[in-house]
Motif scaffolding. Structure first.
Motif, mmCIF file in Angstrom:
data_model
loop_
_atom_site.group_PDB
_atom_site.id
_atom_site.type_symbol
_atom_site.label_atom_id
_atom_site.label_comp_id
_atom_site.label_asym_id
_atom_site.label_seq_id
_atom_site.Cartn_x
_atom_site.Cartn_y
_atom_site.Cartn_z
ATOM 1 N N ARG A 38 26.907 -43.135 -11.555
ATOM 2 C CA ARG A 38 27.497 -43.283 -10.221
ATOM 3 C C ARG A 38 26.494 -42.764 -9.202
ATOM 4 N NH1 ARG A 38 32.750 -40.209 -9.750
ATOM 5 N NH2 ARG A 38 31.552 -38.650 -10.843
ATOM 6 N N PHE A 39 26.542 -43.349 -8.025
ATOM 7 C CA PHE A 39 25.671 -42.945 -6.927
ATOM 8 C C PHE A 39 26.515 -42.950 -5.666
ATOM 9 C CE2 PHE A 39 23.231 -44.483 -3.268
ATOM 10 C CZ PHE A 39 22.318 -43.441 -3.132
ATOM 11 N N GLY A 40 26.299 -41.973 -4.796
ATOM 12 C CA GLY A 40 27.080 -41.945 -3.571
ATOM 13 C C GLY A 40 26.341 -41.300 -2.428
ATOM 14 N N GLU A 41 26.928 -41.470 -1.257
ATOM 15 C CA GLU A 41 26.362 -40.968 -0.004
ATOM 16 C C GLU A 41 27.432 -40.136 0.701
ATOM 17 O OE1 GLU A 41 23.882 -43.076 3.542
ATOM 18 O OE2 GLU A 41 25.670 -44.128 2.851
ATOM 19 N N ALA A 42 27.022 -39.003 1.262
ATOM 20 C CA ALA A 42 27.957 -38.121 1.959
ATOM 21 C C ALA A 42 28.527 -38.794 3.198
ATOM 22 C CB ALA A 42 27.252 -36.819 2.345
ATOM 23 N N LEU A 43 29.743 -38.456 3.495
ATOM 24 C CA LEU A 43 30.370 -38.894 4.737
ATOM 25 C C LEU A 43 29.984 -37.920 5.835
ATOM 26 C CD1 LEU A 43 33.938 -39.713 3.398
ATOM 27 C CD2 LEU A 43 32.125 -41.335 3.973
ATOM 28 N N GLY A 44 29.774 -38.410 7.010
ATOM 29 C CA GLY A 44 29.461 -37.537 8.135
ATOM 30 C C GLY A 44 28.004 -37.117 8.147
ATOM 31 N N GLU A 45 27.655 -36.314 9.135
ATOM 32 C CA GLU A 45 26.264 -35.914 9.340
ATOM 33 C C GLU A 45 25.982 -34.476 8.932
ATOM 34 O OE1 GLU A 45 23.876 -38.047 10.250
ATOM 35 O OE2 GLU A 45 25.446 -39.570 10.173
ATOM 36 N N GLY A 46 26.999 -33.691 8.573
ATOM 37 C CA GLY A 46 26.810 -32.268 8.361
ATOM 38 C C GLY A 46 26.516 -31.778 6.949
ATOM 39 N N PRO A 47 26.729 -32.557 5.894
ATOM 40 C CA PRO A 47 26.557 -32.030 4.541
ATOM 41 C C PRO A 47 25.122 -31.565 4.263
ATOM 42 C CG PRO A 47 27.742 -34.098 4.484
ATOM 43 C CD PRO A 47 27.226 -33.916 5.886
ATOM 44 N N ARG A 48 25.000 -30.530 3.448
ATOM 45 C CA ARG A 48 23.685 -29.997 3.079
ATOM 46 C C ARG A 48 22.885 -31.032 2.293
ATOM 47 N NH1 ARG A 48 19.317 -29.113 1.786
ATOM 48 N NH2 ARG A 48 18.361 -27.264 0.912
ATOM 49 N N TYR A 49 23.562 -31.784 1.431
ATOM 50 C CA TYR A 49 22.902 -32.827 0.644
ATOM 51 C C TYR A 49 23.517 -34.176 0.986
ATOM 52 C CZ TYR A 49 20.690 -29.096 -1.877
ATOM 53 O OH TYR A 49 19.933 -28.000 -2.194
ATOM 54 N N ARG A 50 22.672 -35.170 1.162
ATOM 55 C CA ARG A 50 23.096 -36.492 1.642
ATOM 56 C C ARG A 50 23.586 -37.408 0.526
ATOM 57 N NH1 ARG A 50 25.272 -37.840 5.592
ATOM 58 N NH2 ARG A 50 25.338 -40.014 6.005
ATOM 59 N N TYR A 51 23.002 -37.296 -0.671
ATOM 60 C CA TYR A 51 23.292 -38.239 -1.753
ATOM 61 C C TYR A 51 23.643 -37.503 -3.038
ATOM 62 C CZ TYR A 51 20.643 -41.338 1.349
ATOM 63 O OH TYR A 51 20.192 -42.044 2.432
ATOM 64 N N PHE A 52 24.290 -38.236 -3.951
ATOM 65 C CA PHE A 52 24.453 -37.731 -5.304
ATOM 66 C C PHE A 52 24.181 -38.854 -6.295
ATOM 67 C CE2 PHE A 52 28.709 -39.562 -5.190
ATOM 68 C CZ PHE A 52 28.930 -39.946 -6.507
ATOM 69 N N LEU A 53 23.683 -38.452 -7.455
ATOM 70 C CA LEU A 53 23.499 -39.359 -8.582
ATOM 71 C C LEU A 53 24.137 -38.670 -9.771
ATOM 72 C CD1 LEU A 53 22.178 -41.976 -9.690
ATOM 73 C CD2 LEU A 53 20.181 -40.581 -10.245
ATOM 74 N N SER A 54 25.030 -39.366 -10.438
ATOM 75 C CA SER A 54 25.722 -38.820 -11.594
ATOM 76 C C SER A 54 25.442 -39.716 -12.786
ATOM 77 C CB SER A 54 27.230 -38.780 -11.315
ATOM 78 O OG SER A 54 27.937 -38.538 -12.511
ATOM 79 N N VAL A 55 24.932 -39.117 -13.857
ATOM 80 C CA VAL A 55 24.686 -39.841 -15.096
ATOM 81 C C VAL A 55 25.642 -39.248 -16.129
ATOM 82 C CG1 VAL A 55 22.967 -40.546 -16.797
ATOM 83 C CG2 VAL A 55 22.265 -40.094 -14.434
ATOM 84 N N VAL A 56 26.454 -40.089 -16.745
ATOM 85 C CA VAL A 56 27.470 -39.619 -17.682
ATOM 86 C C VAL A 56 26.985 -39.832 -19.109
ATOM 87 C CG1 VAL A 56 29.880 -39.841 -18.395
ATOM 88 C CG2 VAL A 56 29.256 -40.184 -15.997
ATOM 89 N N PHE A 57 27.050 -38.744 -19.890
ATOM 90 C CA PHE A 57 26.634 -38.764 -21.290
ATOM 91 C C PHE A 57 27.865 -38.750 -22.189
ATOM 92 C CE2 PHE A 57 23.020 -35.848 -19.672
ATOM 93 C CZ PHE A 57 22.300 -36.920 -19.188
#
Length: 100
Positions: A38-57
């Motif tokens: 899964r890959f995603g982008e933060a909502l809004g302008e304030g989050p410390r990190y803008r994106y996430f990448l999740s790899v499921v094992f």
């Protein structure tokens, strides 16, 4: 199941990050024991990190195999790490999962 979660900021345009996520899907899902991504982008302008990448094992035994797998190493060294120098990575054992 184990979720390999990376939250990051990218030294690249949004379009380049989206292309990286597509390449991650194409490459990383070919590694035995990787059962989702899964890959995603933060909502809004304030989050410390803008994106996430999740790899499921499929299980904890995949963590070390994945870390040293040639497909992962090549993708991470060539594409992901140069783009996402500001990142946090943690592996989580999934204790509860609710299907969408």
């Amino acid at each position: 199941m184990v979720e390999h979660l990376i939250v990051f900021n990218a030294e690249a345009s949004r379009e380049e990050v989206l292309r990286m996520a597509e390449e991650a899907r194409e490459v990383l899902l070919r590694i035995p024991g990787v059962v989702g991504l899964r890959f995603g982008e933060a909502l809004g302008e304030g989050p410390r990190y803008r994106y996430f990448l999740s790899v499921v094992f499929s299980g904890p035994e995949v963590v070390e195999r994945y870390r040293h797998h040639p497909l992962h190493v090549e993708f991470a060294d060539r594409v992901f790490r140069p783009m996402a120098k500001d990142r946090i990575t943690t592996d989580y054992r999934v204790l509860l999962e609710v299907p969408p």
